[in-house]
Motif scaffolding. Sequence first.
Motif, PDB file in Angstrom:
ATOM      1  N   LEU A  88      -3.886   1.697  -6.964  1.00  0.00           N
ATOM      2  CA  LEU A  88      -2.513   1.906  -7.414  1.00  0.00           C
ATOM      3  C   LEU A  88      -1.824   0.596  -7.790  1.00  0.00           C
ATOM      4  O   LEU A  88      -1.060   0.561  -8.747  1.00  0.00           O
ATOM      5  CB  LEU A  88      -1.694   2.616  -6.335  1.00  0.00           C
ATOM      6  CG  LEU A  88      -1.935   4.109  -6.196  1.00  0.00           C
ATOM      7  CD1 LEU A  88      -1.139   4.665  -5.008  1.00  0.00           C
ATOM      8  CD2 LEU A  88      -1.558   4.850  -7.460  1.00  0.00           C
ATOM      9  N   ILE A  89      -2.080  -0.476  -7.028  1.00  0.00           N
ATOM     10  CA  ILE A  89      -1.371  -1.719  -7.340  1.00  0.00           C
ATOM     11  C   ILE A  89      -1.876  -2.353  -8.630  1.00  0.00           C
ATOM     12  O   ILE A  89      -1.199  -3.201  -9.198  1.00  0.00           O
ATOM     13  CB  ILE A  89      -1.388  -2.736  -6.174  1.00  0.00           C
ATOM     14  CG1 ILE A  89      -2.802  -3.176  -5.815  1.00  0.00           C
ATOM     15  CG2 ILE A  89      -0.661  -2.176  -4.963  1.00  0.00           C
ATOM     16  CD1 ILE A  89      -2.864  -4.264  -4.766  1.00  0.00           C
ATOM     17  N   ALA A  90      -3.032  -1.942  -9.088  1.00  0.00           N
ATOM     18  CA  ALA A  90      -3.568  -2.474 -10.345  1.00  0.00           C
ATOM     19  C   ALA A  90      -3.583  -1.424 -11.452  1.00  0.00           C
ATOM     20  O   ALA A  90      -4.085  -1.677 -12.541  1.00  0.00           O
ATOM     21  CB  ALA A  90      -4.986  -2.997 -10.118  1.00  0.00           C
ATOM     22  N   ALA A  91      -2.999  -0.266 -11.197  1.00  0.00           N
ATOM     23  CA  ALA A  91      -3.103   0.866 -12.121  1.00  0.00           C
ATOM     24  C   ALA A  91      -2.469   0.615 -13.487  1.00  0.00           C
ATOM     25  O   ALA A  91      -2.856   1.240 -14.468  1.00  0.00           O
ATOM     26  CB  ALA A  91      -2.492   2.114 -11.491  1.00  0.00           C
ATOM     27  N   ALA A  92      -1.531  -0.306 -13.565  1.00  0.00           N
ATOM     28  CA  ALA A  92      -0.862  -0.559 -14.850  1.00  0.00           C
ATOM     29  C   ALA A  92      -1.758  -1.319 -15.827  1.00  0.00           C
ATOM     30  O   ALA A  92      -1.424  -1.439 -17.000  1.00  0.00           O
ATOM     31  CB  ALA A  92       0.429  -1.341 -14.622  1.00  0.00           C
ATOM     32  N   TYR A  93      -2.883  -1.793 -15.338  1.00  0.00           N
ATOM     33  CA  TYR A  93      -3.782  -2.620 -16.154  1.00  0.00           C
ATOM     34  C   TYR A  93      -5.120  -1.905 -16.344  1.00  0.00           C
ATOM     35  O   TYR A  93      -5.636  -1.293 -15.428  1.00  0.00           O
ATOM     36  CB  TYR A  93      -4.021  -3.973 -15.476  1.00  0.00           C
ATOM     37  CG  TYR A  93      -2.741  -4.699 -15.166  1.00  0.00           C
ATOM     38  CD1 TYR A  93      -2.122  -5.486 -16.125  1.00  0.00           C
ATOM     39  CD2 TYR A  93      -2.133  -4.583 -13.913  1.00  0.00           C
ATOM     40  CE1 TYR A  93      -0.933  -6.153 -15.854  1.00  0.00           C
ATOM     41  CE2 TYR A  93      -0.944  -5.249 -13.632  1.00  0.00           C
ATOM     42  CZ  TYR A  93      -0.351  -6.017 -14.607  1.00  0.00           C
ATOM     43  OH  TYR A  93       0.828  -6.666 -14.329  1.00  0.00           O
ATOM     44  N   PHE A 147      -0.408  -9.940  -6.325  1.00  0.00           N
ATOM     45  CA  PHE A 147      -1.552  -9.052  -6.136  1.00  0.00           C
ATOM     46  C   PHE A 147      -2.302  -9.401  -4.852  1.00  0.00           C
ATOM     47  O   PHE A 147      -2.705  -8.515  -4.095  1.00  0.00           O
ATOM     48  CB  PHE A 147      -2.491  -9.129  -7.338  1.00  0.00           C
ATOM     49  CG  PHE A 147      -3.640  -8.168  -7.259  1.00  0.00           C
ATOM     50  CD1 PHE A 147      -3.459  -6.823  -7.562  1.00  0.00           C
ATOM     51  CD2 PHE A 147      -4.897  -8.592  -6.865  1.00  0.00           C
ATOM     52  CE1 PHE A 147      -4.514  -5.927  -7.476  1.00  0.00           C
ATOM     53  CE2 PHE A 147      -5.957  -7.697  -6.774  1.00  0.00           C
ATOM     54  CZ  PHE A 147      -5.765  -6.364  -7.083  1.00  0.00           C
ATOM     55  N   THR A 148      -2.459 -10.697  -4.592  1.00  0.00           N
ATOM     56  CA  THR A 148      -3.139 -11.139  -3.367  1.00  0.00           C
ATOM     57  C   THR A 148      -2.369 -10.675  -2.139  1.00  0.00           C
ATOM     58  O   THR A 148      -2.964 -10.164  -1.184  1.00  0.00           O
ATOM     59  CB  THR A 148      -3.312 -12.668  -3.365  1.00  0.00           C
ATOM     60  OG1 THR A 148      -4.126 -13.029  -4.483  1.00  0.00           O
ATOM     61  CG2 THR A 148      -3.958 -13.156  -2.088  1.00  0.00           C
ATOM     62  N   ALA A 149      -1.052 -10.827  -2.150  1.00  0.00           N
ATOM     63  CA  ALA A 149      -0.240 -10.422  -1.002  1.00  0.00           C
ATOM     64  C   ALA A 149      -0.312  -8.909  -0.786  1.00  0.00           C
ATOM     65  O   ALA A 149      -0.471  -8.445   0.347  1.00  0.00           O
ATOM     66  CB  ALA A 149       1.206 -10.865  -1.204  1.00  0.00           C
ATOM     67  N   ALA A 150      -0.209  -8.152  -1.862  1.00  0.00           N
ATOM     68  CA  ALA A 150      -0.264  -6.697  -1.740  1.00  0.00           C
ATOM     69  C   ALA A 150      -1.643  -6.237  -1.260  1.00  0.00           C
ATOM     70  O   ALA A 150      -1.749  -5.366  -0.387  1.00  0.00           O
ATOM     71  CB  ALA A 150       0.080  -6.043  -3.076  1.00  0.00           C
ATOM     72  N   SER A 151      -2.690  -6.828  -1.802  1.00  0.00           N
ATOM     73  CA  SER A 151      -4.058  -6.488  -1.385  1.00  0.00           C
ATOM     74  C   SER A 151      -4.281  -6.839   0.074  1.00  0.00           C
ATOM     75  O   SER A 151      -4.882  -6.066   0.827  1.00  0.00           O
ATOM     76  CB  SER A 151      -5.082  -7.227  -2.247  1.00  0.00           C
ATOM     77  OG  SER A 151      -4.962  -6.866  -3.588  1.00  0.00           O
TER      78      SER A 151
END
Length: 178
Positions: A88-93, A147-151
């Motif tokens: 989900l956190i990378a879904a826009a790409y 992205f690193t923090a969210a992951s």
Amino acid sequence: MNIQDIVSVSETATVDVKLVIMTADIDGDGVFEEVRYGLIEGDTHGAASQVRQAVDDWIADGGAVAAYEVVAATEADIRAEGARRLRLIAAAYTAEERETWATQVDEANALAADPEADVPMIEALAAADGVTVAQMAGFIMANKNAFTAASAAILAAQRTLIAMDPRPTDYTDNTHWT
């Protein structure tokens, strides 16, 4: 719906709801398959009346309603939820764009170490967006850090949930992942 057989009826965690597992032809094509149906007390819509009558008949014939049984979350369940959240956190790409992230970060790091570094990808992205190469490198590093923090938060929550004994049955609830 053409109900052939009731396989089982179980209470659920929700009051006045039963889980009915039955063999039925749900679309009239003559094919009978196992169907799970949530039967809500008082519901008269759709197939509810027909399913309720079949359950009442099944109980009258000696079928027993099983008690609600909490099923513990497995490690695989928790890892699947973590993977879903990471997607989900990378879904826009697109996957193809994500494949360039390492190159983008490498170039941004090279530029930070040497302002004269050869950074063709960053130069192209900066030109397309109408910003300077330094600004684009800053955007790239900010996205990488976010992205690193969210992951990291997702993976840390996943590890915490896996280590719990007992594991919560509501492991998909956001309270466990924030």
